[in-house]
Design an enzyme around this catalytic site. Structure first.
Site, PDB file in Angstrom:
ATOM      1  N   LYS A  13       7.611   1.328  -4.553  1.00 54.01           N
ATOM      2  CA  LYS A  13       7.874   2.385  -4.076  1.00 54.01           C
ATOM      3  C   LYS A  13       9.253   2.715  -4.075  1.00 54.01           C
ATOM      4  CE  LYS A  13       5.808   1.308  -0.132  1.00 54.01           C
ATOM      5  NZ  LYS A  13       5.344   0.168  -0.749  1.00 54.01           N
ATOM      6  N   ARG A  88       3.318   6.183   7.315  1.00 56.03           N
ATOM      7  CA  ARG A  88       2.166   5.156   7.079  1.00 56.03           C
ATOM      8  C   ARG A  88       1.551   4.748   7.818  1.00 56.03           C
ATOM      9  NH1 ARG A  88       6.251   1.690   5.770  1.00 56.03           N
ATOM     10  NH2 ARG A  88       5.757  -0.726   4.379  1.00 56.03           N
ATOM     11  N   ARG A 127      10.940 -11.521  -6.099  1.00 61.45           N
ATOM     12  CA  ARG A 127      11.723 -10.025  -5.149  1.00 61.45           C
ATOM     13  C   ARG A 127      13.231 -10.320  -5.277  1.00 61.45           C
ATOM     14  NH1 ARG A 127      10.292  -4.671  -2.014  1.00 61.45           N
ATOM     15  NH2 ARG A 127       9.695  -6.152  -0.112  1.00 61.45           N
ATOM     16  N   ARG A 160      14.121 -11.056   1.207  1.00 59.90           N
ATOM     17  CA  ARG A 160      14.065 -10.289   2.083  1.00 59.90           C
ATOM     18  C   ARG A 160      13.120 -11.069   3.540  1.00 59.90           C
ATOM     19  NH1 ARG A 160      11.785  -4.441   1.304  1.00 59.90           N
ATOM     20  NH2 ARG A 160      10.639  -5.267   3.122  1.00 59.90           N
ATOM     21  N   ARG A 171       1.481  -8.313   5.925  1.00 54.87           N
ATOM     22  CA  ARG A 171       1.556  -6.685   5.431  1.00 54.87           C
ATOM     23  C   ARG A 171       0.344  -6.175   4.615  1.00 54.87           C
ATOM     24  NH1 ARG A 171       6.936  -7.459   3.082  1.00 54.87           N
ATOM     25  NH2 ARG A 171       6.762  -5.705   1.810  1.00 54.87           N
TER      26      ARG A 171
HETATM   27  P1  AP5 Z   1       9.986  -2.364  -4.935  1.00 59.33           P
HETATM   28  O1  AP5 Z   1       9.890  -0.867  -5.152  1.00 59.33           O
HETATM   29  O2  AP5 Z   1      11.021  -3.123  -4.050  1.00 59.33           O
HETATM   30  O3  AP5 Z   1       8.228  -2.510  -3.699  1.00 59.33           O
HETATM   31  P2  AP5 Z   1       8.289  -1.097  -2.967  1.00 59.33           P
HETATM   32  O4  AP5 Z   1       6.355  -0.981  -2.760  1.00 59.33           O
HETATM   33  O5  AP5 Z   1       9.152  -0.522  -1.916  1.00 59.33           O
HETATM   34  O6  AP5 Z   1       7.901  -2.539  -1.378  1.00 59.33           O
HETATM   35  P3  AP5 Z   1       8.548  -2.184   0.171  1.00 59.33           P
HETATM   36  O7  AP5 Z   1       8.185  -4.327   0.213  1.00 59.33           O
HETATM   37  O8  AP5 Z   1       9.982  -2.278   0.373  1.00 59.33           O
HETATM   38  O9  AP5 Z   1       7.452  -1.962   0.828  1.00 59.33           O
HETATM   39  P4  AP5 Z   1       6.940  -1.820   2.069  1.00 59.33           P
HETATM   40  O10 AP5 Z   1       6.275  -1.098   2.104  1.00 59.33           O
HETATM   41  O11 AP5 Z   1       6.300  -3.113   2.754  1.00 59.33           O
HETATM   42  O12 AP5 Z   1       8.253  -2.754   2.697  1.00 59.33           O
HETATM   43  P5  AP5 Z   1       9.330  -1.417   4.281  1.00 59.33           P
HETATM   44  O13 AP5 Z   1      10.350  -2.152   2.878  1.00 59.33           O
HETATM   45  O14 AP5 Z   1       9.231  -0.047   3.113  1.00 59.33           O
HETATM   46  O15 AP5 Z   1       9.395  -3.316  -5.744  1.00 59.33           O
HETATM   47  C1  AP5 Z   1       9.170  -4.960  -5.411  1.00 59.33           C
HETATM   48  C2  AP5 Z   1       8.954  -5.708  -6.594  1.00 59.33           C
HETATM   49  O16 AP5 Z   1       8.432  -6.092  -7.635  1.00 59.33           O
HETATM   50  C3  AP5 Z   1      10.450  -5.953  -6.574  1.00 59.33           C
HETATM   51  O17 AP5 Z   1      10.917  -7.349  -6.992  1.00 59.33           O
HETATM   52  C4  AP5 Z   1      10.588  -5.237  -8.179  1.00 59.33           C
HETATM   53  O18 AP5 Z   1      11.384  -5.385  -9.022  1.00 59.33           O
HETATM   54  C5  AP5 Z   1       8.784  -5.435  -8.849  1.00 59.33           C
HETATM   55  N1  AP5 Z   1       8.281  -3.803  -9.600  1.00 59.33           N
HETATM   56  C6  AP5 Z   1       8.450  -3.153  -9.460  1.00 59.33           C
HETATM   57  N2  AP5 Z   1       7.907  -2.663 -10.284  1.00 59.33           N
HETATM   58  C7  AP5 Z   1       7.299  -3.681 -10.870  1.00 59.33           C
HETATM   59  C8  AP5 Z   1       6.717  -3.451 -12.246  1.00 59.33           C
HETATM   60  N3  AP5 Z   1       5.931  -2.041 -12.183  1.00 59.33           N
HETATM   61  N4  AP5 Z   1       6.118  -3.901 -13.109  1.00 59.33           N
HETATM   62  C9  AP5 Z   1       7.030  -5.541 -12.391  1.00 59.33           C
HETATM   63  N5  AP5 Z   1       7.940  -5.675 -11.636  1.00 59.33           N
HETATM   64  C10 AP5 Z   1       8.059  -4.131 -10.722  1.00 59.33           C
HETATM   65  O19 AP5 Z   1       8.965  -1.390   5.093  1.00 59.33           O
HETATM   66  C11 AP5 Z   1       9.146  -2.759   5.785  1.00 59.33           C
HETATM   67  C12 AP5 Z   1       8.501  -3.206   6.794  1.00 59.33           C
HETATM   68  O20 AP5 Z   1       9.828  -2.019   8.025  1.00 59.33           O
HETATM   69  C13 AP5 Z   1       7.046  -2.276   6.882  1.00 59.33           C
HETATM   70  O21 AP5 Z   1       6.602  -4.130   7.422  1.00 59.33           O
HETATM   71  C14 AP5 Z   1       7.074  -2.254   8.844  1.00 59.33           C
HETATM   72  O22 AP5 Z   1       7.531  -3.206   9.423  1.00 59.33           O
HETATM   73  C15 AP5 Z   1       8.916  -1.641   8.942  1.00 59.33           C
HETATM   74  N6  AP5 Z   1       8.530  -0.446   8.638  1.00 59.33           N
HETATM   75  C16 AP5 Z   1       8.913   1.071   8.021  1.00 59.33           C
HETATM   76  N7  AP5 Z   1       8.624   2.580   7.788  1.00 59.33           N
HETATM   77  C17 AP5 Z   1       7.338   2.004   8.468  1.00 59.33           C
HETATM   78  C18 AP5 Z   1       7.076   3.389   9.132  1.00 59.33           C
HETATM   79  N8  AP5 Z   1       6.474   4.450   8.972  1.00 59.33           N
HETATM   80  N9  AP5 Z   1       6.347   3.302   9.991  1.00 59.33           N
HETATM   81  C19 AP5 Z   1       5.570   1.960  10.893  1.00 59.33           C
HETATM   82  N10 AP5 Z   1       6.686   0.530  10.340  1.00 59.33           N
HETATM   83  C20 AP5 Z   1       7.780   0.836   9.426  1.00 59.33           C
HETATM   84 MG    MG Z   2      10.782  -0.720  -0.352  1.00 60.31          MG
END
Ligand code: AP5
Ligand code: MG
Length: 214
Positions: A13, A88, A127, A160, A171
């Site tokens: 994402k 979410r 990552r 991270r 997660r």
């Molecule tokens: P990346 O682009 O980093 O993936 P992502 O979908 O952004 O993954 P996140 O881990 O950031 O999502 P998340 O939803 O768990 O975390 P968030 O920060 O939102 O890609 C992943 C990896 O793959 C990278 O290394 C990239 O280079 C690689 N990659 C990408 N595309 C690829 C491809 N096509 N081929 C190969 N490799 C590839 O949230 C973190 C925490 O915050 C949550 O767990 C929660 O506790 C809290 N939080 C955040 N928002 C909320 C909310 N709205 N409500 C409640 N809690 C929340």
């Molecule tokens: Mg992310």
């Protein structure tokens, strides 16, 4: 243009949202990035959020909504935005709809980046994240120009805290229980577009641009 990115943790994402934001000159709003920024700066919000995040749990809706509604007030949101990691939960999605409806506004696209759990578990261990600008890299598939350093702001890249394999599994479980229902929610509104998130990053981006331009 107002866009939501849906998808499991590690689906890509953030990777795609950054590109979309650059392409359409709209802000990339990642609630995860905002929480990590607050944790780094040791704010009250950061302290509250950290406990949940480190366990792989969602931060309570009230905290998230307060933060995001405040962010929407910033002038850069007038042109639209790409939301990454919000909404979410169904209550978050309803709160977003209510806030937009008040201004006769709506989300135009919900892009679901579809990746199987097994692929995600492999990806997350490799990552590396920039906690300054939120960009992510991968030790095999998306290397920075200088090892261990962000291409854009030169900040040191880190694994991270929530990317440990046990936390990633939690997660994913939380994702399936609480976030996956949003796919039906936006499908019922007729704005859901799913893309296969397992190919090359550039190809996935092209598929998303095709959706956004038609
Ligand atoms: P990346 O682009 O980093 O993936 P992502 O979908 O952004 O993954 P996140 O881990 O950031 O999502 P998340 O939803 O768990 O975390 P968030 O920060 O939102 O890609 C992943 C990896 O793959 C990278 O290394 C990239 O280079 C690689 N990659 C990408 N595309 C690829 C491809 N096509 N081929 C190969 N490799 C590839 O949230 C973190 C925490 O915050 C949550 O767990 C929660 O506790 C809290 N939080 C955040 N928002 C909320 C909310 N709205 N409500 C409640 N809690 C929340
Ligand atoms: Mg992310």
């Amino acid at each position: 243009m107002k866009i939501i990115m849906l998808g499991a943790p590690g689906a890509g994402k953030g990777t795609q949202a950054k590109r979309i934001a650059d392409r359409f000159e709209i802000p990339h709003i990642s609630t995860g990035d905002i929480f990590r920024e607050n944790i780094k700066n040791e704010t009250q919000l950061g302290l509250k959020a950290k406990g949940y995040m480190d366990q792989g749990l969602l931060v309570p809706d009230e905290l998230v909504l307060e933060l995001i509604m405040d962010r929407f007030k910033a002038p850069d949101c007038k042109k639209g935005y790409v939301l990454d990691g919000f909404p979410r939960t169904i209550p978050q999605a309803k709160a977003l709809d209510d806030a937009l409806n008040k201004n006769n506004d709506r989300i135009e696209f919900a892009i679901n980046v579809d990746v199987a759990d097994e692929v995600i578990i492999k990806r997350m261990a490799g990552r590396r994240a920039c906690l300054n600008c939120g960009r992510t890299y991968h030790v095999d598939t998306l290397k920075p120009k200088v090892s261990g350093q962000c291409d854009y702001c030169n900040t040191e890249l880190v694994l991270r805290d929530d990317d440990k394999p046990e936390t990633v599994k939690k997660r994913l479980q939380v994702y399936h229980e609480q976030t996956q229902p949003l796919i039906d929610y936006y499908n019922n509104k007729g704005i859901l577009h799913s893309v296969d998130g397992t190919g090359e990053i550039d190809d996935i981006y092209k598929q998303i641009i095709n959706v956004l331009m038609t």
